[in-house]
Design a protein around this motif. Structure first.
Motif, PDB file in Angstrom:
ATOM      1  N   LEU A 156       0.834  -1.212   0.000  1.00 26.35           N
ATOM      2  CA  LEU A 156       0.000   0.000   0.000  1.00 26.35           C
ATOM      3  C   LEU A 156       0.864   1.254   0.000  1.00 26.35           C
ATOM      4  CD1 LEU A 156      -2.857  -1.112   2.418  1.00 26.35           C
ATOM      5  CD2 LEU A 156      -2.961  -0.858  -0.077  1.00 26.35           C
ATOM      6  N   ASP A 157       2.004   1.204   0.668  1.00 25.40           N
ATOM      7  CA  ASP A 157       2.944   2.318   0.645  1.00 25.40           C
ATOM      8  C   ASP A 157       3.398   2.579  -0.795  1.00 25.40           C
ATOM      9  OD1 ASP A 157       4.621   4.333   1.758  1.00 25.40           O
ATOM     10  OD2 ASP A 157       6.311   2.950   1.673  1.00 25.40           O
ATOM     11  N   ASP A 158       3.724   1.505  -1.515  1.00 28.51           N
ATOM     12  CA  ASP A 158       4.172   1.650  -2.911  1.00 28.51           C
ATOM     13  C   ASP A 158       3.057   2.196  -3.796  1.00 28.51           C
ATOM     14  OD1 ASP A 158       6.721   0.748  -2.348  1.00 28.51           O
ATOM     15  OD2 ASP A 158       6.347  -1.322  -2.985  1.00 28.51           O
ATOM     16  N   VAL A 159       1.889   1.571  -3.721  1.00 33.45           N
ATOM     17  CA  VAL A 159       0.830   1.949  -4.668  1.00 33.45           C
ATOM     18  C   VAL A 159       0.311   3.360  -4.395  1.00 33.45           C
ATOM     19  CG1 VAL A 159      -1.150   0.873  -3.466  1.00 33.45           C
ATOM     20  CG2 VAL A 159      -1.169   1.086  -5.948  1.00 33.45           C
ATOM     21  N   THR A 160       0.227   3.762  -3.120  1.00 34.14           N
ATOM     22  CA  THR A 160      -0.256   5.118  -2.823  1.00 34.14           C
ATOM     23  C   THR A 160       0.806   6.172  -3.129  1.00 34.14           C
ATOM     24  OG1 THR A 160       0.361   4.881  -0.482  1.00 34.14           O
ATOM     25  CG2 THR A 160      -1.939   4.396  -1.070  1.00 34.14           C
ATOM     26  N   SER A 161       2.075   5.752  -3.211  1.00 32.39           N
ATOM     27  CA  SER A 161       3.159   6.678  -3.558  1.00 32.39           C
ATOM     28  C   SER A 161       3.414   6.720  -5.065  1.00 32.39           C
ATOM     29  CB  SER A 161       4.456   6.264  -2.854  1.00 32.39           C
ATOM     30  OG  SER A 161       4.264   6.176  -1.468  1.00 32.39           O
ATOM     31  N   GLY A 162       2.678   5.902  -5.814  1.00 32.71           N
ATOM     32  CA  GLY A 162       2.852   5.871  -7.262  1.00 32.71           C
ATOM     33  C   GLY A 162       4.105   5.151  -7.718  1.00 32.71           C
ATOM     34  N   ARG A 163       4.665   4.297  -6.834  1.00 32.40           N
ATOM     35  CA  ARG A 163       5.862   3.535  -7.189  1.00 32.40           C
ATOM     36  C   ARG A 163       5.473   2.150  -7.692  1.00 32.40           C
ATOM     37  NH1 ARG A 163       7.764   5.386  -1.948  1.00 32.40           N
ATOM     38  NH2 ARG A 163       7.152   3.360  -1.100  1.00 32.40           N
ATOM     39  N   PRO A 164       6.346   1.546  -8.524  1.00 32.89           N
ATOM     40  CA  PRO A 164       6.143   0.129  -8.841  1.00 32.89           C
ATOM     41  C   PRO A 164       6.276  -0.683  -7.560  1.00 32.89           C
ATOM     42  CG  PRO A 164       7.926   1.079 -10.175  1.00 32.89           C
ATOM     43  CD  PRO A 164       7.558   2.103  -9.147  1.00 32.89           C
ATOM     44  N   LEU A 165       5.538  -1.770  -7.466  1.00 33.77           N
ATOM     45  CA  LEU A 165       5.587  -2.552  -6.237  1.00 33.77           C
ATOM     46  C   LEU A 165       6.899  -3.312  -6.103  1.00 33.77           C
ATOM     47  CD1 LEU A 165       2.518  -1.840  -6.320  1.00 33.77           C
ATOM     48  CD2 LEU A 165       2.274  -3.863  -4.877  1.00 33.77           C
ATOM     49  N   ARG A 166       7.508  -3.179  -4.931  1.00 37.46           N
ATOM     50  CA  ARG A 166       8.755  -3.894  -4.658  1.00 37.46           C
ATOM     51  C   ARG A 166       8.519  -5.405  -4.690  1.00 37.46           C
ATOM     52  NH1 ARG A 166       9.824  -0.492   0.748  1.00 37.46           N
ATOM     53  NH2 ARG A 166       7.642   0.013   0.355  1.00 37.46           N
ATOM     54  N   VAL A 167       7.431  -5.843  -4.073  1.00 40.77           N
ATOM     55  CA  VAL A 167       7.101  -7.274  -4.024  1.00 40.77           C
ATOM     56  C   VAL A 167       5.609  -7.424  -4.343  1.00 40.77           C
ATOM     57  CG1 VAL A 167       7.115  -9.376  -2.609  1.00 40.77           C
ATOM     58  CG2 VAL A 167       8.845  -7.603  -2.210  1.00 40.77           C
ATOM     59  N   PRO A 168       5.264  -7.727  -5.607  1.00 37.84           N
ATOM     60  CA  PRO A 168       3.857  -7.816  -5.957  1.00 37.84           C
ATOM     61  C   PRO A 168       3.193  -9.135  -5.585  1.00 37.84           C
ATOM     62  CG  PRO A 168       5.207  -8.044  -7.925  1.00 37.84           C
ATOM     63  CD  PRO A 168       6.148  -7.803  -6.781  1.00 37.84           C
ATOM     64  N   LEU A 169       4.001 -10.136  -5.270  1.00 40.45           N
ATOM     65  CA  LEU A 169       3.460 -11.472  -5.085  1.00 40.45           C
ATOM     66  C   LEU A 169       4.114 -12.158  -3.895  1.00 40.45           C
ATOM     67  CD1 LEU A 169       1.432 -12.703  -7.103  1.00 40.45           C
ATOM     68  CD2 LEU A 169       3.350 -13.816  -8.241  1.00 40.45           C
ATOM     69  N   THR A 170       3.285 -12.632  -2.947  1.00 30.80           N
ATOM     70  CA  THR A 170       3.767 -13.475  -1.854  1.00 30.80           C
ATOM     71  C   THR A 170       2.775 -14.626  -1.723  1.00 30.80           C
ATOM     72  OG1 THR A 170       2.513 -12.240  -0.199  1.00 30.80           O
ATOM     73  CG2 THR A 170       4.804 -11.545  -0.563  1.00 30.80           C
ATOM     74  N   ASN A 171       3.139 -15.653  -0.990  1.00 30.13           N
ATOM     75  CA  ASN A 171       2.195 -16.735  -0.718  1.00 30.13           C
ATOM     76  C   ASN A 171       1.361 -16.383   0.506  1.00 30.13           C
ATOM     77  OD1 ASN A 171       2.901 -18.584  -2.791  1.00 30.13           O
ATOM     78  ND2 ASN A 171       4.752 -19.101  -1.651  1.00 30.13           N
TER      79      ASN A 171
END
Length: 195
Positions: A156-171
């Motif tokens: 949420l920090d990434d998406v609200t800051s307009g950055r690409p997601l550092r880790v888009p996928l976890t289990n």
């Protein structure tokens, strides 16, 4: 990306129309004003849900001013665990007053459309309702005192800051979804780990 069972990064949020504990029925369009939408599959009894709900609450409250909204969905069959009934959902919301709407997916069609694997399992959608993150909320949902990373907060920090997601996928970490008419530990055969 991702398995064929679980919604892939970049895919659109599937629509739904589900009853909530507040007496209303909600569709995806009811959250059109949210800049970011978090849909998560959860339930009433699972120790991984119970252990991390307060952390999820803190995350939801932290990002609410930035237009992030949370939608909890219980798709567990009450025939597996009676506590997961709609009545149990209503009681849980009255008791805890979580900052999200809590929807009941009785047919499990929404859980199948999203490819929910466990409780809890989080799906984060951007303003265009494309999936930008899916997986766990935190790395120790059963025992919040042992959390070392809050993946949901980071996403949420990434998406609200307009950055690409550092880790888009976890289990996701938790109990599997309790599918109607199946053994408590049954998983759809096409379901698999996301990473």
């Amino acid at each position: 990306m991702g398995s064929s069972f679980t919604l892939g990064i970049g895919e659109n949020a599937p629509g739904f129309s589900l009853p909530a504990t507040d007496g209303r029925t909600y569709t995806l369009d009811d959250f059109a004003d949210a800049k970011v939408l978090v849909v998560f599959f959860t339930c009433n009894h699972c120790p991984f849900v119970v252990g991390s709900d307060e952390v999820t609450r803190e995350t939801a409250e932290r990002y609410a001013p930035q237009g992030v909204r949370f939608v909890g969905i219980n798709a567990n069959s009450p025939n597996t665990y009676r506590e997961d009934s709609f009545e149990g959902m209503v009681r849980r919301m009255q008791e805890h007053r979580f900052p999200w709407v809590y929807l009941h997916d009785r047919t499990q069609d929404t859980a199948r459309a999203y490819g929910a694997l466990r409780t809890p399992h989080f799906f984060v959608f951007d303003a265009r309702r494309r999936l930008v993150y899916t997986g766990r909320g935190v790395d120790s949902p059963r025992d919040a005192s042992r959390i070392t990373v809050n993946d949901l907060d980071r996403a949420l920090d990434d998406v609200t800051s307009g950055r690409p997601l550092r880790v888009p996928l976890t289990n996701p970490i938790g109990c599997n979804v309790k599918w109607e008419g199946r053994d408590a530990h049954w998983m759809p055969p096409e379901a698999c780990d996301l990473v």
